[in-house]
Design a protein around this motif. Structure first.
Motif, PDB file in Angstrom:
ATOM      1  N   UNK A 165       0.811  -1.214   0.000  1.00  0.00           N
ATOM      2  CA  UNK A 165       0.000   0.000   0.000  1.00  0.00           C
ATOM      3  C   UNK A 165       0.848   1.269   0.000  1.00  0.00           C
ATOM      4  N   UNK A 166       0.256   2.361   0.412  1.00  0.00           N
ATOM      5  CA  UNK A 166       0.931   3.651   0.376  1.00  0.00           C
ATOM      6  C   UNK A 166       1.973   3.752   1.490  1.00  0.00           C
ATOM      7  N   UNK A 167       3.097   4.354   1.154  1.00  0.00           N
ATOM      8  CA  UNK A 167       4.187   4.527   2.106  1.00  0.00           C
ATOM      9  C   UNK A 167       4.666   5.969   2.078  1.00  0.00           C
ATOM     10  N   UNK A 168       5.328   6.374   3.148  1.00  0.00           N
ATOM     11  CA  UNK A 168       5.887   7.720   3.197  1.00  0.00           C
ATOM     12  C   UNK A 168       7.107   7.705   4.111  1.00  0.00           C
ATOM     13  N   UNK A 169       7.805   8.814   4.127  1.00  0.00           N
ATOM     14  CA  UNK A 169       8.883   8.992   5.091  1.00  0.00           C
ATOM     15  C   UNK A 169       8.923  10.440   5.526  1.00  0.00           C
ATOM     16  N   UNK A 170       9.560  10.681   6.647  1.00  0.00           N
ATOM     17  CA  UNK A 170       9.685  12.028   7.182  1.00  0.00           C
ATOM     18  C   UNK A 170      11.011  12.611   6.723  1.00  0.00           C
ATOM     19  N   UNK A 171      10.928  13.668   5.937  1.00  0.00           N
ATOM     20  CA  UNK A 171      12.103  14.298   5.350  1.00  0.00           C
ATOM     21  C   UNK A 171      12.465  15.557   6.127  1.00  0.00           C
ATOM     22  N   UNK A 174      15.539  18.253   2.268  1.00  0.00           N
ATOM     23  CA  UNK A 174      14.651  18.572   1.151  1.00  0.00           C
ATOM     24  C   UNK A 174      15.087  17.825  -0.092  1.00  0.00           C
ATOM     25  N   UNK A 175      14.115  17.546  -0.955  1.00  0.00           N
ATOM     26  CA  UNK A 175      14.396  16.867  -2.205  1.00  0.00           C
ATOM     27  C   UNK A 175      14.731  17.848  -3.310  1.00  0.00           C
ATOM     28  N   UNK A 176      14.976  17.345  -4.520  1.00  0.00           N
ATOM     29  CA  UNK A 176      15.325  18.208  -5.645  1.00  0.00           C
ATOM     30  C   UNK A 176      14.259  19.253  -5.960  1.00  0.00           C
ATOM     31  N   UNK A 177      13.009  18.922  -5.663  1.00  0.00           N
ATOM     32  CA  UNK A 177      11.917  19.857  -5.912  1.00  0.00           C
ATOM     33  C   UNK A 177      11.469  20.609  -4.673  1.00  0.00           C
ATOM     34  N   UNK A 178      12.284  20.563  -3.625  1.00  0.00           N
ATOM     35  CA  UNK A 178      11.948  21.246  -2.389  1.00  0.00           C
ATOM     36  C   UNK A 178      11.072  20.440  -1.458  1.00  0.00           C
ATOM     37  N   UNK A 179      10.886  19.138  -1.756  1.00  0.00           N
ATOM     38  CA  UNK A 179      10.037  18.298  -0.925  1.00  0.00           C
ATOM     39  C   UNK A 179      10.598  18.196   0.488  1.00  0.00           C
ATOM     40  N   UNK A 180       9.740  18.359   1.473  1.00  0.00           N
ATOM     41  CA  UNK A 180      10.164  18.251   2.861  1.00  0.00           C
ATOM     42  C   UNK A 180       8.982  17.817   3.711  1.00  0.00           C
ATOM     43  N   UNK A 181       9.249  17.457   4.971  1.00  0.00           N
ATOM     44  CA  UNK A 181       8.174  16.981   5.838  1.00  0.00           C
ATOM     45  C   UNK A 181       7.749  15.577   5.460  1.00  0.00           C
ATOM     46  N   UNK A 182       6.459  15.291   5.512  1.00  0.00           N
ATOM     47  CA  UNK A 182       5.946  13.975   5.151  1.00  0.00           C
ATOM     48  C   UNK A 182       5.957  13.840   3.630  1.00  0.00           C
ATOM     49  N   UNK A 243      13.019  -1.499  10.510  1.00  0.00           N
ATOM     50  CA  UNK A 243      12.736  -0.167  11.057  1.00  0.00           C
ATOM     51  C   UNK A 243      13.031   0.924  10.031  1.00  0.00           C
ATOM     52  N   UNK A 244      12.391   2.063  10.203  1.00  0.00           N
ATOM     53  CA  UNK A 244      12.532   3.177   9.266  1.00  0.00           C
ATOM     54  C   UNK A 244      13.309   4.302   9.940  1.00  0.00           C
ATOM     55  N   UNK A 245      14.503   4.612   9.461  1.00  0.00           N
ATOM     56  CA  UNK A 245      15.245   5.732  10.046  1.00  0.00           C
ATOM     57  C   UNK A 245      14.670   7.067   9.611  1.00  0.00           C
ATOM     58  N   UNK A 246      15.113   8.128  10.257  1.00  0.00           N
ATOM     59  CA  UNK A 246      14.766   9.475   9.809  1.00  0.00           C
ATOM     60  C   UNK A 246      15.691   9.835   8.653  1.00  0.00           C
ATOM     61  N   UNK A 247      15.184  10.593   7.691  1.00  0.00           N
ATOM     62  CA  UNK A 247      15.968  10.933   6.507  1.00  0.00           C
ATOM     63  C   UNK A 247      16.188  12.438   6.425  1.00  0.00           C
ATOM     64  N   UNK A 248      17.394  12.788   6.020  1.00  0.00           N
ATOM     65  CA  UNK A 248      17.743  14.188   5.743  1.00  0.00           C
ATOM     66  C   UNK A 248      18.631  14.204   4.506  1.00  0.00           C
TER      67      UNK A 248
END
Length: 290
Positions: A165-171, A174-182, A243-248
């Protein structure tokens, strides 16, 4: 509260450059500030490109920068059985299949099907695998493998995504397009990724999630060029129950033309700069970590 665990994981297939210095120093600095641990991992699963002298240079360059790491250093080439065990778990779910085409054959298949130049490509720009091997029967696959044919083991992406199903991570970066947060994970953008090959029982995607879990890594701080790969990592973590680590994801250090640094950019190699008399303090100044 358990102290955070950071890691720096270079491949010994060339000399470290300013971009590596930025990532290593940033991880080391955050570990010190948080009272956490800093690990060094050597990602040497590719025996054709990785060399002992490059590995030794990694130790020398990092020590020269003033970075200290916990012992022992994890070398991926010494843990292939662990990656093989994770792969076997995925194979048991029926989500893994072998493909037998060479890169040239895959390119021809894509060209045959790409009528108007709109064949989908992954975030790195490579055309998605067209799925030709999925049409083979189990008997045909077994015959090819028994006959010694080269193969890659791929994840059936559509089936895997449907399962978790749907997954996400806490950023936190920021990504190449400025993606941050969930951030919503989009592993389907990569198509049927390779998890292992006949000669190597793992891949970057598989080994990195296994390593992070086994080493207790809680904070993954790495370059923005790996932002989209996190979608695949989240999928594998979900499938394997890891387990899912925090990502930066941090900025990339670029050359004067705005290009991302690579190990072939000899002018920015730490080894070269060190030989020219550049100090660790000057390195920190150049990359903005003063």
């Amino acid at each position: 509260m358990t102290p955070p665990v950071f890691r720096f994981a270079p491949s010994p297939n060339g000399y470290l450059h300013l971009g590596h210095a930025y990532s290593a120093l940033l991880n080391f600095q955050r570990a010190q500030e948080s009272g956490g641990r800093f690990l060094l991992r050597i990602e040497d699963i590719d025996p054709t490109r990785c060399r002992p002298d490059y590995e030794q240079a990694i130790y020398e360059d990092l020590a020269w920068l003033g970075i200290a790491w916990a012992q022992p250093v994890r070398r991926q080439s010494e843990h292939l059985t662990e990656y093989g065990a994770a792969l076997a778990r995925l194979q048991a779910t029926g989500l893994v299949y072998p493909s037998f085409e060479s890169r040239a054959e895959i390119a021809r298949l894509v060209a045959q099907r790409d009528g108007g130049g709109g064949w989908p490509r992954d975030p790195d720009g490579a055309p998605l695998y067209p799925g030709q091997a999925k049409m083979l029967s189990e008997a045909q696959r077994a015959e090819l493998m028994a006959g010694g044919a080269p193969y890659a083991l791929r994840l059936d992406m559509a089936a895997a995504v449907a399962r978790v199903g749907r997954l996400s991570w806490e950023e936190a970066g920021s990504g190449p397009g400025g993606e941050t947060g969930a951030v919503e994970a989009r592993p389907a953008a990569w198509g049927d990724v390779i998890l292992a090959r006949k000669e190597t029982p793992t891949s970057y995607h598989l080994s990195v999630v296994v390593d992070d879990a086994l080493q207790g890594v809680t904070e993954v701080v790495r370059g923005r060029d790996l932002f989209h790969a996190t979608s695949v990592h989240r999928l594998l973590q979900a499938l394997l129950g890891l387990p899912v680590p925090a990502y930066r994801h941090h900025q990339l250090i670029r050359d004067g033309q705005g290009h991302k640094l690579s190990k072939s950019t000899l002018a920015t190699g730490l080894r070269t700069l060190r030989a020219e008399g550049v100090s660790p303090a000057e390195i920190r100044h150049r990359i903005g970590l003063v």
